[in-house]
Design a protein around this motif. Structure first.
Motif, mmCIF file in Angstrom:
data_model
loop_
_atom_site.group_PDB
_atom_site.id
_atom_site.type_symbol
_atom_site.label_atom_id
_atom_site.label_comp_id
_atom_site.label_asym_id
_atom_site.label_seq_id
_atom_site.Cartn_x
_atom_site.Cartn_y
_atom_site.Cartn_z
ATOM 1 N N PRO A 108 0.887 -1.228 0.077
ATOM 2 C CA PRO A 108 0.219 0.029 0.018
ATOM 3 C C PRO A 108 0.865 1.251 0.143
ATOM 4 O O PRO A 108 1.737 1.349 0.560
ATOM 5 C CB PRO A 108 -0.875 -0.086 1.412
ATOM 6 C CG PRO A 108 -0.688 -1.549 1.904
ATOM 7 C CD PRO A 108 0.578 -2.086 1.151
ATOM 8 N N VAL A 109 0.470 2.125 -0.727
ATOM 9 C CA VAL A 109 1.209 3.783 -0.761
ATOM 10 C C VAL A 109 0.192 4.490 0.007
ATOM 11 O O VAL A 109 0.918 5.756 -0.052
ATOM 12 C CB VAL A 109 1.196 4.067 -2.257
ATOM 13 C CG1 VAL A 109 2.404 3.167 -2.860
ATOM 14 C CG2 VAL A 109 -0.060 4.043 -3.088
ATOM 15 N N GLY A 110 -0.820 4.302 0.590
ATOM 16 C CA GLY A 110 -1.756 5.179 1.267
ATOM 17 C C GLY A 110 -2.718 5.672 0.155
ATOM 18 O O GLY A 110 -2.700 5.309 -1.046
ATOM 19 N N THR B 201 2.866 1.411 3.636
ATOM 20 C CA THR B 201 3.745 0.560 4.018
ATOM 21 C C THR B 201 5.198 1.010 4.403
ATOM 22 O O THR B 201 5.820 1.705 3.752
ATOM 23 C CB THR B 201 4.018 -0.795 3.304
ATOM 24 O OG1 THR B 201 2.964 -1.496 3.155
ATOM 25 C CG2 THR B 201 4.791 -1.923 3.911
ATOM 26 N N THR B 202 5.610 0.813 5.510
ATOM 27 C CA THR B 202 7.057 1.168 5.846
ATOM 28 C C THR B 202 7.980 0.049 5.716
ATOM 29 O O THR B 202 7.554 -1.153 6.284
ATOM 30 C CB THR B 202 7.442 1.564 7.508
ATOM 31 O OG1 THR B 202 6.471 2.704 7.576
ATOM 32 C CG2 THR B 202 8.698 1.852 7.832
ATOM 33 N N HIS C 284 6.075 4.911 -0.386
ATOM 34 C CA HIS C 284 6.826 4.009 0.771
ATOM 35 C C HIS C 284 7.814 4.939 1.506
ATOM 36 O O HIS C 284 8.408 5.703 0.684
ATOM 37 C CB HIS C 284 7.175 2.843 0.089
ATOM 38 C CG HIS C 284 6.186 2.338 -0.688
ATOM 39 N ND1 HIS C 284 6.349 1.733 -1.864
ATOM 40 C CD2 HIS C 284 5.176 1.375 -0.171
ATOM 41 C CE1 HIS C 284 5.315 0.995 -2.081
ATOM 42 N NE2 HIS C 284 4.471 0.867 -1.149
ATOM 43 N N ASP C 285 8.045 4.405 2.841
ATOM 44 C CA ASP C 285 9.029 4.976 3.463
ATOM 45 C C ASP C 285 10.125 3.810 3.629
ATOM 46 O O ASP C 285 9.493 2.702 3.998
ATOM 47 C CB ASP C 285 8.705 5.692 4.749
ATOM 48 C CG ASP C 285 7.364 6.674 4.357
ATOM 49 O OD1 ASP C 285 7.815 7.618 3.606
ATOM 50 O OD2 ASP C 285 6.461 6.669 4.733
ATOM 51 N N PHE C 286 11.375 4.141 3.768
ATOM 52 C CA PHE C 286 12.313 2.877 4.116
ATOM 53 C C PHE C 286 13.175 2.947 5.222
ATOM 54 O O PHE C 286 13.543 4.270 5.405
ATOM 55 C CB PHE C 286 13.162 2.897 2.761
ATOM 56 C CG PHE C 286 12.280 2.580 1.753
ATOM 57 C CD1 PHE C 286 12.275 1.087 1.108
ATOM 58 C CD2 PHE C 286 11.892 3.620 0.815
ATOM 59 C CE1 PHE C 286 11.610 1.062 -0.039
ATOM 60 C CE2 PHE C 286 11.166 3.310 -0.209
ATOM 61 C CZ PHE C 286 10.862 2.047 -0.787
ATOM 62 N N THR D 100 18.631 3.111 -7.475
ATOM 63 C CA THR D 100 17.921 4.257 -7.420
ATOM 64 C C THR D 100 16.761 4.458 -8.207
ATOM 65 O O THR D 100 15.871 5.329 -7.487
ATOM 66 C CB THR D 100 18.897 5.366 -7.744
ATOM 67 O OG1 THR D 100 19.429 4.986 -9.239
ATOM 68 C CG2 THR D 100 20.105 5.538 -6.876
ATOM 69 N N ASP D 101 16.443 3.900 -9.266
ATOM 70 C CA ASP D 101 15.144 4.015 -10.146
ATOM 71 C C ASP D 101 13.925 3.830 -8.949
ATOM 72 O O ASP D 101 13.046 4.498 -9.277
ATOM 73 C CB ASP D 101 15.092 2.916 -11.209
ATOM 74 C CG ASP D 101 15.912 3.580 -12.256
ATOM 75 O OD1 ASP D 101 16.516 4.702 -12.219
ATOM 76 O OD2 ASP D 101 16.457 2.707 -13.227
ATOM 77 N N PRO D 102 13.797 2.776 -8.262
ATOM 78 C CA PRO D 102 12.637 2.456 -7.432
ATOM 79 C C PRO D 102 12.448 3.647 -6.580
ATOM 80 O O PRO D 102 11.257 4.071 -6.359
ATOM 81 C CB PRO D 102 12.941 1.394 -6.745
ATOM 82 C CG PRO D 102 14.012 0.500 -7.565
ATOM 83 C CD PRO D 102 14.747 1.657 -8.064
ATOM 84 N N PHE D 103 13.306 4.559 -6.228
ATOM 85 C CA PHE D 103 13.401 5.585 -5.229
ATOM 86 C C PHE D 103 12.429 6.754 -6.048
ATOM 87 O O PHE D 103 12.068 7.683 -5.386
ATOM 88 C CB PHE D 103 14.415 5.864 -4.404
ATOM 89 C CG PHE D 103 14.796 4.740 -3.638
ATOM 90 C CD1 PHE D 103 13.938 4.326 -2.395
ATOM 91 C CD2 PHE D 103 15.868 3.826 -4.093
ATOM 92 C CE1 PHE D 103 14.423 2.973 -1.639
ATOM 93 C CE2 PHE D 103 16.031 2.537 -3.394
ATOM 94 C CZ PHE D 103 15.454 2.359 -2.178
ATOM 95 N N ARG D 104 13.069 6.873 -7.398
ATOM 96 C CA ARG D 104 12.663 8.065 -8.204
ATOM 97 C C ARG D 104 11.198 7.819 -8.591
ATOM 98 O O ARG D 104 10.367 8.629 -8.252
ATOM 99 C CB ARG D 104 13.372 8.105 -9.614
ATOM 100 C CG ARG D 104 14.857 8.866 -9.480
ATOM 101 C CD ARG D 104 15.568 9.291 -10.708
ATOM 102 N NE ARG D 104 16.058 7.970 -11.199
ATOM 103 C CZ ARG D 104 17.243 7.741 -10.966
ATOM 104 N NH1 ARG D 104 17.956 8.362 -10.017
ATOM 105 N NH2 ARG D 104 17.837 6.695 -11.323
#
Lengths: 294, 188, 362
Positions: free
Chosen positions: B109-111, B120-121, B166-168, B152-156
């Motif tokens: 889930p991304v909210g 999700t964290t 998401h928060d990591f 890095t792509d997934p975080f962009r």
């Protein structure tokens, strides 16, 4: 140790709240940090002090405090206002933490209505007590509606309100709790700090906001962009009383106006009592300093 | 096995969890900064990840254990110390595992636009938090910060979802680093 | 020379000592015991238990004593205590059909199986001050009779058998807990009922009264009001069955309200529900009326814009601990905010004066 109710404080957990409640608040705080300016709902607990008197701030502080912290509490900028004294005593009793009145010695500062004058550092956390966290509440009383407005980034109503002020008064008629936009996304209520303090909202410390009665937590991480809402032809103006402090001579601080006699005589003094005392200790003097008055 | 499950909790929960939380808060509020976090030990986890779970999770926080971290021993440890229900990715408030095993991110889930916090964290177990591979800017970063990231792509892509996303947390040994959804990530 | 006011701490300590003295009052008058409050001010105790959400008559009586009889203050003490208690488990739903009724009346039928039981009520007392109470003494003993045994069926169930009243949806879902999760709108009926049962009696009463006067009218009859003790049972996993852990006194009210119907659905009566700790019938009836008003959407009625139909308005303002805290917080210093308003008003007036001068000069 017994408190006023006769209950022994050792009956309660460290920093009063039980661990499950702290975990719930801590999860909300982390989401608040991850989404700057967004109000995270949290299951605020009933505290042994009234709603509206800092229960949100107290819960946030309780979830953050470690026994190694040094805690400072201010109300209206002062450490010795009654509610600041009361909250400080609460944590002295329940968390056994060191307390201080010196801004630079504190690791966590709980505040109501002011940001300290001295710049805060990366090693500090500023906890705000918030009465009404929703900046749109006075334009739209319904939570169901304001939530939609935030979701859609629909802030036109706020701009209309500010512009109507200008049309009627020639100025934006909001002097405290002046709305800001955080990181270009959420419009946020910075709590009822004077707008003079708004520029300080971009700082090195972590800022956490707790609204107990309204069950909301929000945050501004360090070095986050915080812009006070304004218009090109009416730029934001962080005004203050046009006078220096009569005790320390500072001309860059937020001032309280004090009436000193029946004839309407008044003086201005720094609202940040620790900052003012520090300047006086360094030898700064104002118009009504003891030496000047003699 | 059962011994493993019963051991490894905090000796002084209020105090140890308070220090652990402050480390996690500092890490997430200042992407790129590595904090020390310790006090708990769980089967197959770094001390940092075990401590973070014990600090943030309880019966109200469904956890997803990615393949490789879904051992019976860890399940028992979580049942005893935390009481969190173990769930699939789509219901996880927290997800724990190695980076590849946690993929794909689209499963979590991304909210929602009304409640972006309902996301999700992810707690990502990594070999090490250095040397840095990515350049970070955004909230919590004064000018530029650096951090070791698996890619890095997934975080962009995650940043593009803001305010959803998401928060990591990245954990290795006694160390923790955080990466909130607001951080702009570039290759170093 | 100006010296900033100091000594907040001493002022607070002194205020507390003085408060304790005032609480005790004239020491030549005997001190009230907690047991006296519990036994002789029992309706105050019941209200504190209901709105404090904690069923403990002794603690409620203590809170009333400590609060000098200020019931909202007493409720606050109970709430603040309650929130620190560990939650050991959940009771099974209580069965009010098995209530040992002290009072049980129906306004919709002249007589009902199980009978009408007036019970200890003020209803038909003439409100004349009883100066005999100034003197101390025992009241005459009330007549007694054999307690009824067996279940007391609900009046609304008789209507339900004929399909004359809307039946309630049954669910085994665990209801949300407003003390453990933040309120979210729309809240739904389980949360609404939770908020109403701990809501301020005066507020819920006024909301209910407003529906009677036409702001969201729903034509209520008291189908049944019953007050009495019910058993509280808890499932013990180690035993594999539920055991009785105690009993509580409850007031329950079911209203029978105006019928609804359409071309496809024949006309049916509808219901409102109130359930409150202790002997608190004014609150239970009020709650049933407000519950019914809030069900407009579910029952396919029009939103008339009445305050009692507005879930967010009712729920957000029903809690007297929230309300009194926020109301009274304006006593706290606000001089920093006020100063910023002062500067702004001065500035606006200065600008206006300058503009007027300029106009006059032109």
């Amino acid at each position: 140790m017994t408190d006023q109710t006769g209950a022994t404080t050792s009956d309660y957990n460290f920093a009063y709240l039980d661990e499950q409640t702290k975990r719930m608040i801590r999860r909300a705080l982390l989401k608040a940090v991850a989404i700057p300016g967004y109000q995270v709902p949290f299951a605020s607990r009933e505290m042994p002090m009234p709603y509206g008197w800092g229960t949100g701030g107290v819960q946030v502080s309780a979830a953050c405090l470690t026994p190694d912290d040094t805690f400072k509490v201010i109300d209206q900028g002062a450490d010795d206002t009654t509610n600041a004294v009361s909250i400080r005593k609460f944590f002295e009793k329940t968390a056994d933490v060191e307390t201080t009145e010196h801004t630079q010695d504190a690791t966590i500062i709980q505040t109501r209505h002011r940001i300290p004058e001295a710049p805060l550092t990366e090693d500090q956390i500023l906890v705000y007590q918030v009465p009404i966290p929703e900046p749109l509440r006075f334009l739209e009383p319904r939570e169901t509606e304001t939530r939609k407005m935030h979701a859609l980034e629909e802030y036109g109503l706020m701009h209309v309100k500010l512009y109507e002020d200008i049309a009627r008064h020639g100025h934006i008629a909001t002097s405290y709790a002046y709305p800001v936009k955080v990181e270009g996304r959420y419009v946020m209520d910075p709590s009822p700090i004077p707008k003079f303090d708004n520029p300080k909202l971009e700082m090195a410390a972590i800022q956490l906001f707790g609204a107990g009665r309204e069950q909301r937590i929000y945050a501004i991480p360090p070095y986050t962009q915080v812009v006070s809402l304004d218009f090109e032809d009416h730029p934001f103006d962080p005004s203050k009383a046009d006078a220096p402090c009569d005790l320390c001579g500072a001309d860059h601080t937020y001032l309280d106006e004090v009436i000193i006699d029946d004839a309407g005589g008044r003086m201005f003094v720094c609202s940040d009592t620790d900052y003012c005392a520090g300047r006086q200790a360094q030898g700064h003097r104002g118009r009504l300093s003891p030496e000047a008055a003699e | 096995m059962l011994d493993d499950a019963l051991n490894g909790g905090f000796e002084n929960p209020p105090v140890q969890s308070s220090h652990a939380f402050r480390a996690a808060l500092s890490a997430l509020a200042r992407p790129g900064r590595v904090e020390r976090i310790m006090g708990a030990e769980a089967p197959g986890l770094s001390e940092a990840a075990a401590t973070l779970l014990l600090t943030l999770c309880d019966a109200e926080t469904p956890i997803y254990l990615a393949p490789g971290h879904d051992s019976e021993a860890l399940g028992q440890w979580i049942a005893f110390h935390i009481g969190a229900p173990l769930v699939g990715p789509s219901h996880a408030m927290f997800a724990l595992g190695a980076w590849d095993a946690l993929m794909p991110l689209t499963g979590y889930p991304v909210g929602t636009p009304e409640y972006p916090d309902r996301a999700t964290t992810l707690i990502v177990e990594v070999e090490a938090l250095t040397p840095p591979t990515a350049r970070l800017t955004g909230p919590g970063v004064e000018t530029v910060a650096r951090m070791r990231l698996p890619e890095t792509d997934p975080f962009r892509a995650n940043r593009a979802l803001f305010p959803l996303g998401h928060d990591f947390f990245f954990t290795a040994g006694e160390q923790i680093a955080g990466l909130p959804r607001t951080t702009i990530v570039e290759d170093l | 020379m100006y010296v900033a006011v100091k000594g907040g701490e001493r002022a607070i300590d002194n205020a507390h000592t003085w408060l304790a003295e005032e609480r005790r009052g004239d020491t030549s008058v005997a001190e009230l015991s907690v047991a006296q409050i519990r036994e002789q001010l029992s309706l105050a105790v019941n209200r504190v238990m209901a709105e404090g959400s904690l069923y403990d008559p002794d603690l409620a009586a203590l809170a009333i004593k400590q609060a000098r009889g200020d019931l909202i203050e007493a409720i606050f003490l109970i709430r603040a205590y309650r929130t620190t208690l560990p939650r050991l488990g959940h009771a099974e739903p209580v069965d009010t059909g098995k209530m040992a009724c002290d009072r049980r009346i129906s306004a919709t039928f002249k007589d009902v199986p199980g009978g009408q039981v007036l019970g200890p009520t003020f209803d038909y007392t003439h409100r004349l001050l009883d100066f005999a109470l100034e003197a101390e003494g025992l009241p005459p003993a009330a007549e007694t009779s054999e307690a009824q045994t067996g279940d007391t069926p609900r009046v609304t169930e008789f209507l339900n058998k004929g399909g004359l009243i809307q039946s309630e949806a049954r669910s085994d879902a665990t209801p949300p807990d407003m003390t453990h999760a933040p309120m979210q709108y729309p809240a739904g009926r389980p949360l609404r009922l939770q908020a109403l049962t701990r809501g301020d009696e005066g507020f819920v009463l006024s909301m209910a009264y407003s529906t009677q006067r036409g702001y969201g009218r729903n034509h209520p009859f008291v189908g049944e009001l019953r007050i009495g003790k019910v058993a509280v049972e808890m499932d013990i996993p180690e035993l594999g069955f539920a055991i009785e852990i105690g009993e509580v006194t409850l007031s329950e009210c079911e209203t029978v309200n105006q019928f609804a119907g359409s071309r496809t659905e024949p006309a049916q009566f509808t219901r409102g529900y109130g359930l409150v700790f202790g002997q608190t019938e004014r609150k239970a009836i009020s709650m049933a009326l407000v519950d019914r008003a809030l069900r407009w959407e579910e029952l396919g009625e029009d939103n008339l814009g009445a305050p009692a139909q507005d879930e967010e308005f009712v729920l957000a303002h029903s809690d007297n601990i929230q309300a009194t805290g926020f109301l009274e917080h304006i006593k706290l210093p606000h001089y920093v905010d006020f100063q910023s308003e002062l500067e702004l008003v001065r500035k606006i007036r200065r600008d206006a004066a300058e503009a007027a001068m300029q106009e006059a000069a032109e």
